[in-house]
Design a protein around this motif. Structure first.
Motif: not given
Length: 1214
Positions: A51-57, A912-918, A951-959, A990-994
């Motif tokens: 999941g980490h490199p998604k943005g870097y790619i 970057g991740g939306a968690e940094h918004a505030t 985010l990229i989730l695991a194959e089971d749909g969880r984090k 899929g869509p990059f921000d999803q």
RNA sequence: GCCGCGAUGGCGGAAUUGGUAGACGCACACGACUCAAAAUCGUGCGGAGCAAUCCAUGAGAGUUCGAUUCUCUCUCGCGGCACCA
């Protein structure tokens, strides 16, 4: 040619790129710049997951495309390496955090290396590098010098597990965001940054962020939380007759600050007023009680007047025990205790209101006290219900528009009761609720009209009319008839005998009959936007105001506000309060100041020193009078008294006022005799000539001044009329001449500006001596200008014996950081000492406090013994400016090189991740604005475009998490399928921000695509010779002429020219266009899809030219750089594909000569026709109508209408 | 509770100045190649129906010649804030 071997290809090109430094960036380029930035990672011990490199790619793709498009691209990477996890990891594993961090960075760097990113590693930054944090400290010192960092003792959020204080932003649901522990409130000495000073600008400038996601902007708006309202002053009266004993403090009470709230009367009496903040000043008439927060100090000050102080104390103790969590999450029921023996007086009507202490009022918002208006606030309503407090309704729902209302005949209406339920009609057409009833016809009386209406509308036949409630005037908008109405409305209560009913017919069948409980029927009608009198009826039946009404409306029962709409009523009330001196307009923010110190080891040391001796010295105000002035006149005595009370030392020398002329040298000498020494917190107020002289004094003296206030200053803009005016009041020619002289004498305003932190200029519109134009004489100073009305020359002849506005210029003494001194900038960085023991103490002291050798130092001011600040900075500090650091790196050092910084600033694309918004994104905007204010960056906002990564989730749909054992490691994916496949897949998901779940099958699909490309190359590239097609780096794909190539494989030369060929050429041009645009818009998934379409088509058509294939490789290159580079070389190119120019599409070749137009009949697809692209509208319509199928659908009828949408469809309406 | 975002085949998703719903990929089925399997290639793939055709973009309504796209109501999911007066 061998099979596609990703391992071989990828390692080969990585080495080549590294060796040739193809990503090296510098500022000396005539190309336009493009700055792409990733949020730099925290190098944790766990390493990267996929999941980490998604943005870097994504940034890598954009960076590579921009390079090919001819931009000078900066795409750097670094490490946000301070912070608790590294420290905790280090503690657990008994390694020094610095070592652990270095180790983690090594792992991260290796992992990132596998993916083939374009980073210029020469610009790598690391927040824990002293060379880096030298500048973090430098920025902190600038904030400190501007008064934006201050020491505070307010209770703050304390995490008992992390053993440190936290900022408001570091909490999640009242828990520590890091470890999930419940946070406690702990009084602690701490450093706080005044981010609230920037609240308004942080909010307003969100408007400038056109390319930020709306959601992030909304979150920031909410976080800043601006509320507009008023402060209202309530006085307190004692209802106890027993005389209070002489005032005595009990318990461990901190001295109340002079600020706001409650003050003590000089004689040790008791507090007599308090302030509340409200956003609804228009409801002041409806206030029926007041509430103070448990933290509010006024309780202590009132305690001798409170009869039930034991009960109150018990409540306070209980409230104190509650954690933030309990106070918010377990909020089910509001609690509170009345302060018996005291009452608050409503300033608007003199009513005495009970005062409660209750923890539903927060101590740290507004004034920590409220006026409660239960009729118009849900929380107050709830509390009032529980404690049986009166509810007074002062806002009515806005009803119809009287101006255009039609007056109707008398109506009757009924509330029908059946057991404990009441009848409401729901109109299925207008979607509104109403009660049965209607107009009284000329031949009817109320009862017969009511009987008829009830029968028609509900069908019920057996009931008795119980009660007449009276007549009301209903003024409303009748939705069903679409008109404004005023009607006299006579209300009855009716009780059902049984439920027998007839069928409801005709117009009245549109009603649903609903039976509602008491609460439900009140809910329905009191909140219904349309009110044909039901509101009032319900109130009369069930008693007044059992539901509170929070919306805007019209003021009632509110004296001079009656009849005004909420907005107007607010304005009028604020004006009234201000005129009477009982309150004022106030803007309040939810944003809290940023708690900036941490009691931990692994952070930047705060570069300040504290000297106890120097802390004893009071802040000083030097007042310099004007010509013929003195310190005993005008507002000066008043000012001296006021500021002395506030803890300042006010120096008001009487300078020699020779009748003939002013001697500057003499004045300077006299001032030098005053007890002012370098390092004092010094404020200077200069009046008239004294103001200009103050500038001269500052320039000569060379000492730092906190603030310069110039009141009606002289200046070169003074003209003949001012001299005349001076002469008229008896000023001698000589004196006027000396003023002229000083006005002409050059003052180095730039130097003054450097020495003064802030300057304010006071001007009055009727000053006889000083024209408004003098503003232009001081433009060298960064100054705030305050223009006053009718204050003359701010002297006694203008009647000015007090100047209340000036008091606000001086900060509270407690915020002046007395005794604190920055370490000299040349001594930066202040390095974190290497220690053996860096465990947190848990006492509120930092681990650094235990290192005597480090702590004890000398006062930079007086040279005496002093101590270093031992708290460290929070993790967010280093990330507040790192995007500037990449531009500041020279070898291993950083340098604040404005030219280079401003070359790259601002960041063009930030991912970057939306968690940094505030947090990060607010903090960084704050620092950036500050840096702009002190002139070291050239933009108001740091990040032009912001993109969130899903985010990229695991194959089971969880984090992905170790806990679930579902983590996918990028190293494994790269080893098995290759970096190119992984990059491609992550962008294709899929869509990059999803957010999206990982699928290994999906990676395989992308791998297959690359194999197809590889195989395609086999059929296109002639096996020998390899140097077949060379595209010079400066060549544009669309202007490449065959003569430039060693051999010519263009379709013309090979003689293959057929439909397939033209089709493929069009597809290529479409692909060039779409891929280019999609990358720009960060729609990577559809860009890749288009590439796939091209390859599928090309694989089947067998007419792909080398030229076309080369263009395709260029499009593929940003996504799958290794394979593209390899095949590019196979084509015979000697230079990297990334040095080639991005292809351009030929606009004449994106459309086929014939197009398919679909034909619809009545909106349904019925046929399609193939027509030339340039066909006329008439022809296409005729052709569409002519087809066999369409004729069949027309069934001989004439079409009513034929619509042609160019190039797409013909729609026939019959 | 408030604010924001979203809901399309078996799955990830495509298509919005309103104009052919399901691009592309995955999965699946069948066929070719093979002794066989894998890989590869080809064909099919929303539902119903022999077919013409009909139904289908969370549910219901509305606007329109035409709605996944616009409006209203509702349901569910995600994210943020949460006693902020």
């Amino acid at each position: 040619m061998p099979k596609y071997d990703h391992k071989k290809i990828e390692s080969k090109w990585k080495k080549s790129w590294e060796k040739n430094k193809i990503y090296k960036t510098n500022e000396s380029s005539d190309k336009p710049k493009y700055y792409v930035l990733d949020m730099f990672p925290y190098p944790s011990g766990a390493g990267l997951h996929v999941g980490h490199p998604k943005g870097y790619i994504a940034t890598d793709i954009v960076a590579r495309q921009k390079m090919m498009q001819g931009y000078n691209v900066l795409h750097p990477m670094g490490w946000d390496a301070f912070g608790l996890p590294a420290e905790n990891y280090a503690l657990k594993n008994k390694v020094h955090p610095a070592e652990a961090t270095a180790e983690n960075i090594k792992v991260f760097k290796k992992q990132l290396g596998l993916l083939g990113f374009t980073y210029d590693w020469d610009r790598e930054v690391n927040t824990t590098d002293p060379e880096y944090y030298k500048w973090t400290q430098w920025i902190f010192l600038q904030l400190f010098k501007k008064g934006l960092a201050f020491e505070s003792y307010e209770p703050i959020n304390w995490c008992p597990s992390c053993k440190t204080g936290l900022a408001n932003e570091d909490l999640e649901d009242g828990k520590c965001e890091r470890c999930g522990s419940v946070v406690e409130q702990k009084p602690l000495r701490q450093w706080v940054l005044k981010i609230t000073d920037y609240a308004e600008r942080l909010l307003n400038d969100i408007e400038l962020l056109k390319e930020w996601p709306e959601s992030i902007k909304e979150m920031q708006r909410n976080w800043i939380g601006k509320s507009e309202g008023a402060i209202v002053k309530f006085s307190v009266v004692s209802t106890t007759t027993t005389p209070s004993p002489s005032f005595e403090r009990r318990g461990n009470v901190v001295t109340p600050p002079a600020r706001g709230g409650v003050g003590l009367e000089a004689g040790g009496g008791w507090s007599n007023s308090f302030e509340v903040f409200t956003t609804r000043p228009d409801t002041l008439f409806g206030a029926t009680y007041c509430v103070v927060a448990p933290e509010n100090k006024m309780i202590d000050e009132l305690r001798l007047k409170i009869n039930n102080i034991d009960e109150v104390d018990a409540y306070l103790a209980q409230a104190k025990k509650k954690t933030t969590l309990e106070r918010t999450e377990l909020q089910k029921e509001k609690t509170g205790v009345e302060l018996k023996g005291v009452k608050a007086v409503n300033p608007v009507n003199g009513e005495e209101l009970p005062i409660f202490v209750a923890d539903y009022v927060l101590g740290n918002y507004g004034t920590g006290a409220i006026m409660a208006v239960p009729a118009h606030d849900e929380r107050d309503f709830e509390f009032a219900k529980k404690y049986g407090i009166r509810v007074a309704n002062v806002v009515a729902k806005q009803i119809g528009d009287r101006i255009n209302a039609a007056v109707r005949k008398v109506c009757v209406g009924a509330i029908i009761k059946n057991k404990n339920k009441y009848l409401a009609l729901y109109d299925n057409i207008t979607k509104e609720y109403r009660l049965p009833g209607g107009g009284v016809e000329s031949n009817e009386d109320d009862v017969s009209a009511l009987t008829r209406e009830i029968g028609e509308e509900t069908g019920y036949a057996n009931y008795t009319i119980k009660e007449f409630l009276g007549e009301i005037e209903a003024n409303f908008y009748a939705l069903y008839k679409k008109e404004n109405r005023i009607k006299p409305f006579r209300c009855y209560v009716v009780e059902l005998i049984n439920e027998d009913k007839k069928e409801v017919k005709g117009e009245d069948a549109r009603f649903d009959v609903l039976w509602l409980k008491e609460e439900e029927i009140m809910e329905v009608f009191l909140k219904n936007p349309v009110d044909g009198g039901e509101h009032e009826m319900i109130k009369r039946v069930f008693g007044v105001e059992k539901v509170c009404f929070v919306d805007d409306g019209v003021a009632i029962n509110s004296g001079f506000l009656n009849g005004l709409e909420t907005k107007e009523a607010k304005e009028k009330m604020i004006k009234w309060l201000e005129e009477k001196g009982l309150g004022q307009r106030k803007i309040q923010y939810k944003l809290r100041d940023w708690v900036f110190s941490r009691q931990r080891y692994w952070g930047e040391p705060i570069p300040l020193v504290h000297c106890d001796k120097c802390a004893q010295r009071k802040p000083k105000i030097l007042y310099i009078h004007g010509i013929y002035g003195s310190a005993e006149e005008n507002w000066v005595p008043w000012f001296k008294k006021e500021m002395t009370e506030r803890g300042y030392e006010v120096l008001t020398p009487n300078l020699s006022n020779s009748e003939s002329e002013v001697n500057f040298g003499e004045w300077i000498n006299e001032l030098k005799k005053l007890p002012i020494t370098q390092g004092d917190k010094l404020f200077i107020v200069g009046h008239s000539f004294g103001a200009r002289f103050a500038c001269k004094y500052i320039e000569e003296n060379g000492w730092y001044v906190e603030k310069l206030i110039m009141v009606g200053p002289t200046g070169p803009s003074q003209n003949e009329s001012s001299w005349k005016a001076l002469g008229a009041v008896g000023c001698s020619e000589e004196s006027i001449e000396s003023v002229r002289r000083l006005n002409k004498e050059k003052i180095d305003l730039e130097k003054v500006n450097e020495l003064v932190n802030a300057t304010t200029l006071y001007l009055s519109d009727n000053d006889p001596y000083i024209p408004m134009d003098v503003v232009s004489d001081y433009v060298g100073l960064v100054l705030a200008v305050r223009k006053f009305h009718n204050k003359g020359h701010f002297n006694k002849s203008a009647g000015i014996l007090e100047l209340p506005e000036i008091l606000g210029e001086f900060p509270e003494v407690s915020k002046l950081n007395l005794g604190w001194y920055p370490i000299p900038e040349k001594d930066l960085p202040l390095e974190l000492p290497k220690v053996k023991n860096y465990e947190p103490t848990g006492t509120g002291e930092s681990p650094l406090a235990g290192i005597d050798k480090w702590v004890n130092t000398l006062c930079p001011h007086c040279g005496g013994p002093a101590k270093r600040e031992t708290n460290t900075m929070p993790q967010w500090a280093g990330s507040c400016w790192y995007y500037l650091a990449y531009a500041m790196k020279f070898g291993s050092k950083f340098e604040w090189n404005k030219e280079k910084i401003n070359y790259w600033n601002p960041v063009d694309l930030y991912v970057g991740g939306a968690e940094h918004a505030t947090r990060h994104l607010i903090y960084a905007r704050f620092w950036h604005k500050f840096l702009f204010d002190i002139g070291v960056v050239n933009s108001v906002e740091p990040f032009t475009k912001l993109q969130n990564v899903g985010l990229i989730l695991a194959e089971d749909g969880r984090k992905m998490s170790k806990r679930w054992n579902n983590v996918i490691n990028p190293d494994d994916v790269v080893a098995e399928f290759g970096a190119d496949s992984m990059r491609l897949y992550e962008m294709f998901m899929g869509p990059f921000d999803q957010a999206c779940a990982w699928s290994t099958k999906g990676v395989i699909g992308c791998r297959r695509f690359l194999e197809k490309v590889w195989n395609l190359s086999l059929s296109v590239i002639p096996s020998d010779p390899r140097t077949s097609l060379v595209i010079p780096s400066e060549a544009r794909a669309d202007e490449g002429s065959p003569s430039r190539h060693d051999r010519d494989f263009s379709p013309t030369a090979t003689g293959i020219r057929n439909d397939k060929n033209a089709k493929l050429e069009i597809l290529l041009n479409q692909t060039i266009k779409k891929v280019g645009e999609d990358i720009q818009a960060l729609h990577f998934n559809t860009a890749i899809s288009q590439l796939m379409i091209f390859v599928n088509e090309a694989s089947q058509s067998s007419v792909l030219s080398l030229q076309s294939f080369a263009s395709f490789l260029q499009l593929l290159a940003p996504f799958a750089p290794h394979i593209a580079e390899e095949l590019w070389a196979e084509l015979g190119n000697k230079e990297s594909i990334f040095k080639s120019a991005w292809p351009k599409h030929d606009p004449t070749k994106i459309q086929h000569s014939e197009i398919t137009v679909v034909v619809q009949v009545n909106g349904k697809l019925r046929d399609e026709i193939i027509v030339p692209v340039d066909i006329s509208e008439a022809d296409v319509k005729a052709q569409a109508l002519g087809t066999e199928k369409i004729q069949k659908w027309l069934e001989g009828k004439e079409p009513k209408k034929v619509i042609y949408v160019k190039g797409k469809l013909v729609s026939i309406v019959i």
